[in-house]
Scaffold this active site. Structure first.
Site, PDB file in Angstrom:
ATOM      1  CG  ASN A 192       4.472  -5.094  13.679  1.00 44.17           C
ATOM      2  OD1 ASN A 192       4.106  -4.108  14.302  1.00 44.17           O
ATOM      3  ND2 ASN A 192       4.742  -5.051  12.370  1.00 44.17           N
ATOM      4  CD  GLU A 223       4.449   0.440   5.606  1.00 46.89           C
ATOM      5  OE1 GLU A 223       4.251  -0.223   6.634  1.00 46.89           O
ATOM      6  OE2 GLU A 223       4.442   1.692   5.584  1.00 46.89           O
ATOM      7  CG  HIS A 249       4.366  -0.645  15.813  1.00 43.52           C
ATOM      8  ND1 HIS A 249       4.226   0.708  15.609  1.00 43.52           N
ATOM      9  CD2 HIS A 249       4.577  -1.178  14.587  1.00 43.52           C
ATOM     10  CE1 HIS A 249       4.342   0.978  14.322  1.00 43.52           C
ATOM     11  NE2 HIS A 249       4.557  -0.150  13.685  1.00 43.52           N
ATOM     12  NE  ARG A 261       0.492  -4.204  15.973  1.00 42.44           N
ATOM     13  CZ  ARG A 261       0.692  -3.193  15.110  1.00 42.44           C
ATOM     14  NH1 ARG A 261       1.647  -3.284  14.201  1.00 42.44           N
ATOM     15  NH2 ARG A 261      -0.052  -2.117  15.153  1.00 42.44           N
ATOM     16  CG  ASP A 298       2.803   4.649   5.618  1.00 42.64           C
ATOM     17  OD1 ASP A 298       2.155   5.679   5.864  1.00 42.64           O
ATOM     18  OD2 ASP A 298       3.410   4.013   6.488  1.00 42.64           O
ATOM     19  CG  HIS A 348       7.610   0.312  11.469  1.00 51.28           C
ATOM     20  ND1 HIS A 348       6.429   1.016  11.481  1.00 51.28           N
ATOM     21  CD2 HIS A 348       8.594   1.248  11.372  1.00 51.28           C
ATOM     22  CE1 HIS A 348       6.677   2.308  11.376  1.00 51.28           C
ATOM     23  NE2 HIS A 348       7.988   2.479  11.306  1.00 51.28           N
ATOM     24  CE1 TYR A 357       0.397   1.016   4.625  1.00 51.84           C
ATOM     25  CE2 TYR A 357       0.891  -1.294   4.269  1.00 51.84           C
ATOM     26  CZ  TYR A 357       0.950  -0.172   5.060  1.00 51.84           C
ATOM     27  OH  TYR A 357       1.555  -0.242   6.292  1.00 51.84           O
TER      28      TYR A 357
END
Length: 565
Positions: free
Chosen positions: A156, A99, A239, A237, A94, A154, A92
Site C-alpha cells: 500500500n 493475515e 493497493h 492509496r 481473511d 499486498h 485478523y
C-alpha cells in the site's frame, strides 16, 4: 518528495496441520488469530465504517448488489476475528488465512522490518494455538499451494490524487510485469495447478488474469483499482496485489522502494517537464497478462515482449527505461553532483537507487550465465531470492537425479516458506544474504542488531506515523478503548452524552510521537529523539502510577486541543 512516503504491507499466511491429510484451514485460522490476542485488548472491535471496498479509482462505484461477498470487506464478520497487534498493526482472519497488516511506515526499510515482524507474531500465535488445541499447527509465508489456490502479499502506497489514475495504471503495469526479475521469490511448477514441471521467478504471476480491476480474489488484475485511501482527500492509496511473500530483505525493499520512486516521478513529472506520456507510449505492452506470465516463466531473463506500438522489448530493458526515467527526474529536480548522480534528498532514497542499479547489474549477470555458472553466483544470490532458492533446489535435483516434478523438490520449496526456523532451509541460508538492517548499522557503535530491531518492531510502533498514537492509546488504556481503525479511534468518555469519544486520525503523518509530545508532556512517555526523526523503533510505551487517574478520553482531548483538531 523522495522514496519516503506512507506505505505498508498486508501478508496472508498459509496455515495447516502437520502430518494431517485433511483439516479445516478456516478453523485453524481462527485458532491462530485468537491465540495472537492479548486478553486486555480482545474486546476492542475493528471499526469498519470508513472502509469502502467498492469505490473504483477509475471513477464510479460498483453496486454492492453486484459485488461478490468476499469483496465486501467492510462488513463485519459474525465472529470476532480482529486483534490489535502491539506494534499498531492488525491481525485478523481473511477468508481461510490468518493475515497480518503492518502498521503505517514512511520508509521502505522500516516497512520491510515491520512486515517481517509479522512473521514473529504469527509464529508465536501458531505455537500458542498448538498448545491450546493440542494440534500441531504450521504456518508458511508463501502465496500458492500448487493446487490452484493463491493468497496475497499486498503493498500500500499513499500518493497524490492529482496524478491521473490512467498514468498510474499504465506505468505500474509495466513495472509490475518487469520487476519480477529481482522481486520474485521463486516457485516450483508452472501454471496455477503446476500443470507443467519447472521453476519460475514469481509465485503470484500465474494467478493474474486481467490487466486492471477492482477485485482481488478472482480474475486477479495486475493493477488493482480499489480506491480506499484511509487518508485525507488529496491522497489516494495505491493497493498492489501482485507481489510475492519474500523471505529475503533486498527484493522486498526493492519492490517497495522502486514502486515508491516511480510514484514520486509521476507526482513530480509536470513540475520538472518530464514526458510521462512519451514514456508510457514507448513501454505499453500489447498483452500485459501474457507478459507477466512470460517473464515469470523465463529463467533466461531474455524473453521478448510485444509492445502495443510495435516491436518487442525485454523485462530487463523495461526496468532500464524506468530506472533511467527516475534518474532524469531526479537530476531535473535536485541537480547532480560531479559524477552526474542526482542529489537525492535523503539516505533512504540514495540506498534504494543504489540497490536498483545493483539489481540491474545482478540480473544482467544472471542472464548471461549458464546453469552451472549460476550455481556459483553467491553474490547475486545474496540479493535475488528466486536465484538463491533455485540454487538450493537445483542442487537437490542434481543430487537426486530427478526432474522438477519430483515431490521431494516441491516439499523443499514448501519448507522454504515455513515460519518455524527448525523446518525452513531459509533460516540456514539467511546469513548468506544481505540483511538491510545489519548493512545499515555496519560500523556503527552501540546500535541494536537487525535481530534486536526486528524483535522491537514486534512490540513497538513506528514513531513517525499515526500508528504510534493508535498503539500508545491501546497499550496505555486497553479497557477504555471501544474501537479502532486505520483512521479513527473511539474510547469511552463518561463526560459525553453517548459515553464515547471518537478521534479522527485520517492524516497518517500527523499523530506521531513528536507531534503528540507537547500535549502528553505530563505523561510518562519516553522516546529516543533520533528514532523519532527517522522512524526506527527505539521508543518505549509505558504506564506510570501517576497516570492512573487519567483517561484515554482526556489524553485524546489534550491532543486534539493542542493540534486544533
Amino acid at each position: 518528495m523522495s522514496v519516503k512516503r506512507v506505505m505498508g504491507t498486508e501478508t496472508e499466511y498459509a496455515v495447516s496441520l502437520v502430518h494431517a491429510g485433511t483439516y479445516d484451514p478456516v478453523r485453524l485460522s481462527f485458532a491462530v488469530v485468537a491465540a495472537a490476542a492479548d486478553p486486555r485488548t480482545a474486546h476492542i472491535r475493528w471499526d469498519y465504517q470508513r472502509e469502502d471496498p467498492v469505490n473504483d479509482a477509475r471513477g464510479g462505484r460498483l453496486a454492492r448488489s453486484q459485488a461478490r461477498p468476499d469483496m465486501l470487506t467492510d462488513e463485519p464478520q459474525r465472529h470476532i476475528t480482529n486483534v490489535m497487534a502491539p506494534n499498531g498493526g492488525r491481525i485478523y482472519v481473511d477468508h481461510a488465512h490468518p493475515e497480518y497488516s503492518a502498521p503505517e511506515t514512511t520508509d521502505p526499510f522500516a516497512a520491510v522490518r515491520y512486515d517481517h515482524a509479522g512473521d514473529g507474531l504469527m509464529l508465536a500465535a501458531a505455537r500458542k494455538a498448538s498448545e491450546q488445541t493440542g494440534a500441531s499447527i504450521a504456518m508458511h509465508r508463501n502465496n500458492v499451494d500448487g493446487k490452484g489456490a493463491s493468497w496475497g502479499t499486498h503493498e500500500n502506497y499513499m500518493m497524490l490524487r492529482s496524478v491521473p489514475f490512467e498514468q498510474v495504471a499504465a506505468l505500474m503495469t509495466v513495472h509490475f510485469v518487469s520487476r519480477q526479475l529481482y522481486a520474485g521469490s521463486g516457485r516450483v511448477g508452472l501454471g496455477e495447478r503446476c500443470e507443467t514441471a519447472g521453476f519460475q521467478l514469481s509465485q503470484r504471476a500465474d494467478y493474474l488474469h486481467t490487466a486492471i480491476g477492482l477485485q482481488t480474489t478472482f480474475d486477479r488484475p495486475i493493477v488493482n483499482t480499489r480506491d480506499e485511501p484511509h487518508a485525507p482527500g488529496k491522497y489516494r492509496r495505491l493497493h498492489v496485489i501482485v507481489g510475492d511473500a519474500n523471505r529475503m530483505d533486498t527484493p522486498q525493499a526493492l519492490k517497495l522502494g522502486t514502486t515508491s520512486m516511480l510514484l514520486w516521478m509521476l507526482e513530480n513529472a509536470q513540475s520538472c517537464g518530464m514526458d510521462i506520456a512519451g514514456l508510457i507510449d514507448a513501454t505499453r505492452l500489447a498483452d500485459p497478462v501474457a507478459a507477466v506470465h512470460t517473464v515469470s516463466h523465463d529463467l533466461g531473463l531474455a524473453a521478448e515482449l510485444s509492445l502495443e506500438g510495435g516491436g518487442t522489448i525485454t523485462a530487463w530493458q523495461l526496468q532500464a527505461r524506468l530506472l533511467s526515467a527516475v534518474y532524469e527526474t531526479g537530476a531535473r529536480t535536485y541537480g547532480t553532483d560531479s559524477r552526474g548522480e542526482p542529489l537525492w534528498p535523503d539516505k533512504s532514497t540514495v540506498r534504494i537507487m543504489a540497490m536498483w542499479r545493483q539489481a540491474m547489474t545482478d540480473t544482467a549477470a544472471v542472464r548471461h550465465a549458464n546453469d552451472d555458472e549460476r550455481l556459483g553466483m553467491a553474490a547475486e544470490a545474496s540479493r535475488l531470492e528466486w536465484l538463491l532458492k533455485w540454487q538450493l533446489l537445483e542442487r537437490l535435483r542434481r543430487r537426486l537425479d530427478c526432474s522438477w516434478s519430483d515431490s521431494r523438490v516441491a516439499a523443499l520449496d514448501l519448507r522454504w516458506a515455513a515460519l518455524d526456523p527448525a523446518v525452513s532451509p531459509w533460516e540456514k541460508l539467511r546469513a548468506r544474504t544481505v540483511c538491510l538492517d545489519d548493512d545499515e548499522q555496519h560500523g556503527a557503535d552501540e546500535q541494536p542488531s537487525a535481530a534486536e530491531q526486528l524483535q522491537t518492531a514486534e512490540i513497538q510502533p513506528p514513531n513517525d506515523t499515526r500508528a504510534w498514537l493508535r498503539a500508545w492509546i491501546v497499550k496505555r488504556w486497553p479497557d477504555q478503548v471501544a474501537a479502532v481503525s486505520w483512521s479513527r479511534i473511539t474510547v469511552r468518555d463518561p463526560d459525553s452524552k453517548t459515553g464515547l469519544l471518537s478521534m479522527d486520525m485520517s492524516d497518517p503523518q500527523r499523530w506521531t510521537a513528536a507531534s503528540c509530545a507537547d500535549a502528553l508532556a505530563d505523561d510518562d512517555v519516553t522516546q529516543n529523539d533520533d528514532a523519532a526523526q527517522n522512524g526506527t523503533v527505539q521508543n518505549d510505551i509505558v504506564q506510570s502510577p501517576k497516570d492512573a487517574t487519567q483517561t484515554a478520553a482526556a489524553a485524546l482531548k489534550r491532543i486534539m486541543n493542542a493540534s486544533g483538531a
